[in-house]
Design a protein around this motif. Structure first.
Motif, PDB file in Angstrom:
ATOM      1  N   PRO A 127       1.639  -8.297 -11.995  1.00  0.00           N
ATOM      2  CA  PRO A 127       2.357  -7.057 -11.682  1.00  0.00           C
ATOM      3  C   PRO A 127       3.719  -7.341 -11.069  1.00  0.00           C
ATOM      4  N   PHE A 128       4.713  -6.597 -11.532  1.00  0.00           N
ATOM      5  CA  PHE A 128       6.061  -6.739 -10.976  1.00  0.00           C
ATOM      6  C   PHE A 128       6.092  -6.201  -9.547  1.00  0.00           C
ATOM      7  N   PHE A 129       7.083  -6.642  -8.794  1.00  0.00           N
ATOM      8  CA  PHE A 129       7.240  -6.133  -7.428  1.00  0.00           C
ATOM      9  C   PHE A 129       7.359  -4.616  -7.424  1.00  0.00           C
ATOM     10  N   CYS A 130       8.132  -4.050  -8.358  1.00  0.00           N
ATOM     11  CA  CYS A 130       8.343  -2.601  -8.364  1.00  0.00           C
ATOM     12  C   CYS A 130       7.047  -1.851  -8.617  1.00  0.00           C
ATOM     13  N   GLN A 131       6.151  -2.421  -9.422  1.00  0.00           N
ATOM     14  CA  GLN A 131       4.864  -1.780  -9.684  1.00  0.00           C
ATOM     15  C   GLN A 131       3.996  -1.797  -8.434  1.00  0.00           C
ATOM     16  N   VAL A 132       3.944  -2.944  -7.776  1.00  0.00           N
ATOM     17  CA  VAL A 132       3.150  -3.046  -6.550  1.00  0.00           C
ATOM     18  C   VAL A 132       3.736  -2.126  -5.479  1.00  0.00           C
ATOM     19  N   GLU A 133       5.068  -2.073  -5.367  1.00  0.00           N
ATOM     20  CA  GLU A 133       5.697  -1.231  -4.354  1.00  0.00           C
ATOM     21  C   GLU A 133       5.382   0.244  -4.579  1.00  0.00           C
ATOM     22  N   ALA A 134       5.364   0.689  -5.837  1.00  0.00           N
ATOM     23  CA  ALA A 134       5.046   2.083  -6.112  1.00  0.00           C
ATOM     24  C   ALA A 134       3.629   2.425  -5.645  1.00  0.00           C
ATOM     25  N   VAL A 135       2.669   1.541  -5.950  1.00  0.00           N
ATOM     26  CA  VAL A 135       1.286   1.776  -5.531  1.00  0.00           C
ATOM     27  C   VAL A 135       1.170   1.658  -4.016  1.00  0.00           C
ATOM     28  N   GLU A 136       1.882   0.711  -3.432  1.00  0.00           N
ATOM     29  CA  GLU A 136       1.871   0.575  -1.978  1.00  0.00           C
ATOM     30  C   GLU A 136       2.368   1.851  -1.300  1.00  0.00           C
ATOM     31  N   THR A 137       3.364   2.491  -1.888  1.00  0.00           N
ATOM     32  CA  THR A 137       3.872   3.744  -1.326  1.00  0.00           C
ATOM     33  C   THR A 137       2.794   4.805  -1.300  1.00  0.00           C
ATOM     34  N   ALA A 138       2.051   4.937  -2.420  1.00  0.00           N
ATOM     35  CA  ALA A 138       0.959   5.910  -2.476  1.00  0.00           C
ATOM     36  C   ALA A 138      -0.139   5.559  -1.467  1.00  0.00           C
ATOM     37  N   ILE A 139      -0.472   4.278  -1.353  1.00  0.00           N
ATOM     38  CA  ILE A 139      -1.502   3.835  -0.409  1.00  0.00           C
ATOM     39  C   ILE A 139      -1.047   4.113   1.027  1.00  0.00           C
ATOM     40  N   TRP A 140       0.202   3.791   1.332  1.00  0.00           N
ATOM     41  CA  TRP A 140       0.708   3.987   2.693  1.00  0.00           C
ATOM     42  C   TRP A 140       0.663   5.456   3.088  1.00  0.00           C
ATOM     43  N   LEU A 141       1.063   6.347   2.178  1.00  0.00           N
ATOM     44  CA  LEU A 141       1.068   7.777   2.486  1.00  0.00           C
ATOM     45  C   LEU A 141      -0.346   8.336   2.602  1.00  0.00           C
ATOM     46  N   THR A 142      -1.295   7.739   1.891  1.00  0.00           N
ATOM     47  CA  THR A 142      -2.676   8.250   1.879  1.00  0.00           C
ATOM     48  C   THR A 142      -3.517   7.671   3.013  1.00  0.00           C
ATOM     49  N   GLU A 143      -3.422   6.372   3.230  1.00  0.00           N
ATOM     50  CA  GLU A 143      -4.308   5.709   4.191  1.00  0.00           C
ATOM     51  C   GLU A 143      -3.648   5.367   5.521  1.00  0.00           C
ATOM     52  N   VAL A 144      -2.359   5.009   5.498  1.00  0.00           N
ATOM     53  CA  VAL A 144      -1.710   4.490   6.711  1.00  0.00           C
ATOM     54  C   VAL A 144      -1.035   5.589   7.514  1.00  0.00           C
ATOM     55  N   ALA A 145      -0.213   6.395   6.872  1.00  0.00           N
ATOM     56  CA  ALA A 145       0.568   7.401   7.605  1.00  0.00           C
ATOM     57  C   ALA A 145      -0.290   8.343   8.439  1.00  0.00           C
ATOM     58  N   PRO A 146      -1.430   8.845   7.910  1.00  0.00           N
ATOM     59  CA  PRO A 146      -2.241   9.762   8.736  1.00  0.00           C
ATOM     60  C   PRO A 146      -2.799   9.117  10.004  1.00  0.00           C
ATOM     61  N   LYS A 147      -2.843   7.771  10.051  1.00  0.00           N
ATOM     62  CA  LYS A 147      -3.381   7.077  11.229  1.00  0.00           C
ATOM     63  C   LYS A 147      -2.281   6.568  12.157  1.00  0.00           C
ATOM     64  N   SER A 148      -1.025   6.867  11.819  1.00  0.00           N
ATOM     65  CA  SER A 148       0.088   6.261  12.554  1.00  0.00           C
ATOM     66  C   SER A 148       0.702   7.179  13.593  1.00  0.00           C
ATOM     67  N   GLY A 149       0.076   8.316  13.862  1.00  0.00           N
ATOM     68  CA  GLY A 149       0.592   9.212  14.888  1.00  0.00           C
ATOM     69  C   GLY A 149       1.863   9.913  14.466  1.00  0.00           C
ATOM     70  N   LYS A 150       2.622  10.355  15.462  1.00  0.00           N
ATOM     71  CA  LYS A 150       3.807  11.163  15.197  1.00  0.00           C
ATOM     72  C   LYS A 150       4.948  10.365  14.576  1.00  0.00           C
ATOM     73  N   SER A 151       4.935   9.062  14.738  1.00  0.00           N
ATOM     74  CA  SER A 151       6.062   8.251  14.270  1.00  0.00           C
ATOM     75  C   SER A 151       6.291   8.370  12.772  1.00  0.00           C
ATOM     76  N   ASN A 152       5.212   8.516  11.999  1.00  0.00           N
ATOM     77  CA  ASN A 152       5.358   8.590  10.550  1.00  0.00           C
ATOM     78  C   ASN A 152       4.948   9.952   9.991  1.00  0.00           C
ATOM     79  N   LYS A 153       4.748  10.915  10.873  1.00  0.00           N
ATOM     80  CA  LYS A 153       4.339  12.235  10.418  1.00  0.00           C
ATOM     81  C   LYS A 153       5.444  12.930   9.604  1.00  0.00           C
ATOM     82  N   GLY A 154       6.703  12.536   9.863  1.00  0.00           N
ATOM     83  CA  GLY A 154       7.818  13.173   9.165  1.00  0.00           C
ATOM     84  C   GLY A 154       7.748  13.016   7.661  1.00  0.00           C
TER      85      GLY A 154
END
Length: 728
Positions: A127-154
């Motif tokens: 997988p190219f970097f851009c492909q992994v980055e696109a999926v990482e963005t979806a993963i971060w918004l789904t799994e990481v951001a909701p657990k990161s408090g107000k800092s990433n709520k924006g």
């Protein structure tokens, strides 16, 4: 003149974070200066200048668009997505650099997949970097951001606001990847991430194993079948996208792949106009259309028992809700108005279908994938306004600098006069008044040999460059020919160009035919004796040609018997047993089109394709080297979509520097900003690509099968069976 950009455009590895980029001026042209950092997300070519509209009386009001999803802006539709995309990119990059997977705030299954995609030693294309980055963005918004408090709520607030304004019934997330960057692989990675987590965490509400993949046409739908785990060419196994011990979990996925046209409610019974009138009598008009539930049962029966599925839109720029209270078609006229009406009708049907799915079943996320996630003409937004729910961007310039796609250029060759280059670049402006304005179903009989001299010159010029490329490929032993495509404005023009290129029969006064052989020798469909070639060099692909069923010579089935048998075998592997027994000519022609440039397939020998609009999206031939545009190109967005058909690389082998070698697409008739200045472009041979595949079905009996180990169990002998040291 310094042309370093065209001579050596590739600066970054396709598999690593981009560290350098070419500086561009205000017109989007390279300054030949290299900047030692990653390019920021900004939009250079796709966004055209919006046309000014006359305000109406007291209702005078500037056009309003989203501004970062939090408020509205009145800056003439100039929505600026740069801050939110760049901010999120930085957050994902920081998260990616965390060394300990336990600190990633994702499930163990997700962490395992991320490590696999980033570090596994793939046997072929990783997988190219851009492909992994696109999926990482979806993963971060789904799994990481909701657990990161107000800092990433924006970031989540931005998405919610953007969707509440534009898609009140849906939660959409757009991932922007350049054409040729591999959106299908990203879809497969998203499906694997969601399915494996849902199978192992059945009570989770953020994961699903039900997927509705929606495409804008049959060509793309056919290409997306590799998303099915049971497909012979399934990406999960053939591209090693999932660890071996997780493949079994993917078999639990329910995936429906359709085109948006299926959302149209169909008639439940066939009635003639007279029969309908008789049944109706003097009562209310009869409603014989499907209900919403019946439509969904027909389109996606396998998903009807599930809840909260994921929808994936391919070429998602066709799916939007028009801006409320703004008729974007009022200021348009003629062909522009017809195009806008067609765009809006398609978009309305597509998004209405998704809204119906959301009401009946529920949709967790709608993942939008597109190289151009912009509002189209007539939507009520300025054409080229980015979808405000776009959260990831890997632009065409990024893809060029990483070598993932070919570089488009206007070729300068011996047979292309330098003074005529502006004329060739904006070809349509010089010939439009002399070209047919209607499809061939309504147009009068026209003479293919009476094409405007400018068009004939452009064809001959680009063909001359193609011929040199063809000879180099042949000399270097490349087993398939390069491909030349012509994109036309309507079916009359496409037939005229096709006949001029490939040859046609002219009727004499006494009714007898006379062959006028094609003017471009390598593209002729007739031999030197006037006999039609069983396997054509040139294809005509448009709606009328597909419907006639006479696009293939009657001897084609005999000449291509082995390839047809392979196609039949693949259809059976996908469960299409009935269609496999009786393959229609239309299905064969579509398969020929889908396999252009692929050795051992039906389209391997095709050298030229003439089309209207059927190749503008979803056609992924990687041997296209030359493109001629014979139509209007009102926006850079359309230019990018058409040129995108030629951008897919042929070779993915790294050179000694760990980079891809540059590959080029030579273009005439398309006023694309990257090709603003002609460059000297000698034809170049690509690296030969060796395709390794199973010889099917004749050697299936020799297949070696290895058991799939799903786990281990250790059994210790019982106490009664063990020898006792004190026994007599």
């Amino acid at each position: 003149m310094d042309n370093r950009f065209f001579e050596k455009p590739i600066l970054n590895s396709p598999y690593e974070y981009p560290a350098r980029h070419w500086e561009l001026n205000d017109q989007g042209h390279p300054t030949q200066k290299i900047i030692e950092k990653r390019r920021s997300a900004r939009f250079i070519t796709p966004i055209p200048k919006p046309k000014k509209r006359k305000p109406k009386g007291a209702a005078r009001q500037q056009n309003i668009v989203f501004d970062e999803g939090r408020k509205l802006s009145t800056q003439d539709q100039q929505y600026d997505p740069t801050p939110i995309i760049n901010d999120l990119r930085r957050q994902v990059n920081l998260w990616r650099s965390i060394p300990n997977p336990k600190d990633w705030k994702v499930t163990p299954e997700t962490a395992r997949l991320l490590r696999h995609w980033r570090h596994h030693r793939f046997s072929h294309i990783r997988p190219f970097f851009c492909q992994v980055e696109a999926v990482e963005t979806a993963i971060w918004l789904t799994e990481v951001a909701p657990k990161s408090g107000k800092s990433n709520k924006g970031f989540l607030d931005h998405l919610a606001d953007a969707n509440n304004d534009a898609n009140p019934a849906l939660s959409r997330l757009a991932l922007k990847l350049a054409m040729g960057a591999g959106k299908t692989t990203v879809m497969a990675m998203l499906i694997a991430w969601q399915t494996i987590n849902k199978v192992r965490r059945p009570n989770s509400r953020i994961f699903t194993r039900g997927f509705l993949v929606v495409a804008p046409g049959l060509t793309i739908r056919d290409r997306l079948r590799v998303l099915q785990p049971n497909d012979p060419d399934s990406y999960y196994q053939s591209r090693e996208l999932v660890p071996g011990d997780m493949l079994a979990d993917l078999e639990r996925a329910k995936i429906v792949i359709t085109n948006y046209h299926a959302f149209r409610h169909r008639e439940r019974m066939a009635l003639s106009k007279g029969g309908r009138s008789l049944l109706q009598g003097r009562g209310d008009s009869l409603n014989t259309l499907e209900t919403e539930g019946q439509m969904l049962q027909r389109v996606m029966p396998d998903l009807m028992g599930m809840k909260n599925i994921m929808a994936i839109n391919d070429e998602a720029h066709h799916c939007y809700r028009e801006k409320p209270g703004d008729d974007g078609e009022t200021s348009l006229k003629g062909d522009e108005k017809k195009e806008a009406q067609k765009n809006n009708e398609a978009a309305r049907l597509w998004i209405s279908g998704l809204e119906a799915v959301s009401r009946k079943i529920g949709i967790n996320w709608v993942m939008d994938l597109s190289a151009t996630p912009f509002f189209l003409r007539g939507s009520g937004y300025a054409e080229g306004t980015l979808f405000p729910w776009t959260m990831s961007d890997f632009s065409l310039m990024d893809a060029i600098e990483s070598g993932i796609v070919k570089l488009p250029r206007v070729p300068v060759a011996d047979n292309i006069p330098g003074g005529d280059m502006p004329r060739f670049r904006n070809l349509w402006e010089h010939i439009r008044t002399r070209m047919p304005k209607k499809g061939r179903g309504k147009a009068k009989t026209l003479d293919p040999l009476s094409l405007p001299v400018e068009l004939q010159t452009a064809l001959e010029a680009l063909y001359g460059h193609y011929r040199k490329t063809f000879e180099i490929w042949e000399k270097d032993g490349i087993r398939v020919p390069p491909c030349f495509i012509v994109v036309c404005n309507n079916t009359s023009t496409s037939k005229l160009v096709y006949d001029y290129i490939a040859g046609f029969h002219r009727k004499n006064g006494d009714g007898t035919p006379t062959l006028e052989n094609g003017r471009l020798e390598l593209f002729r469909n007739f031999d030197g004796h006037g006999n039609p070639l069983a396997r054509p060099n040139t294809l005509l692909i448009d709606s009328e040609q597909l419907e006639t069923g006479d696009a293939l010579d009657k001897n084609f089935r005999n000449m291509a018997a082995d390839e047809i048998e392979r196609f039949r075998y693949e259809m059976r592997q996908r469960g299409e047993h009935q269609k496999a027994e009786h393959i229609a000519d239309q299905d064969l022609l579509r398969e020929v089109m889908n396999t252009v440039g692929k050795e051992g397939r039906l389209g391997e020998s095709v050298r030229c394709v003439v089309s209207v609009s059927m190749l503008t999206e979803g056609w992924d031939a990687n041997t296209v080297t030359h493109v001629l545009g014979v139509r209007a190109f009102g926006t850079q967005l359309l230019c990018e979509q058409v040129i995108g058909r030629a951008l897919r690389r042929q070779s993915y082998d790294l050179n000694e520097e760990g980079l891809f070698n540059a590959e080029y697409a030579d273009v005439l008739g398309i006023p694309f900003d990257f090709t603003a200045k002609p460059v000297i472009s000698p034809p170049q041979p690509p690296r030969e690509t060796i395709q390794v595949r199973a010889v099917r079905p004749e050697r299936d009996g020799l297949e070696i099968r290895f058991p799939r180990v799903r786990g281990y169990r250790v059994e210790l002998p019982g106490l009664n069976s063990m020898p006792t040291p004190f026994s007599n």
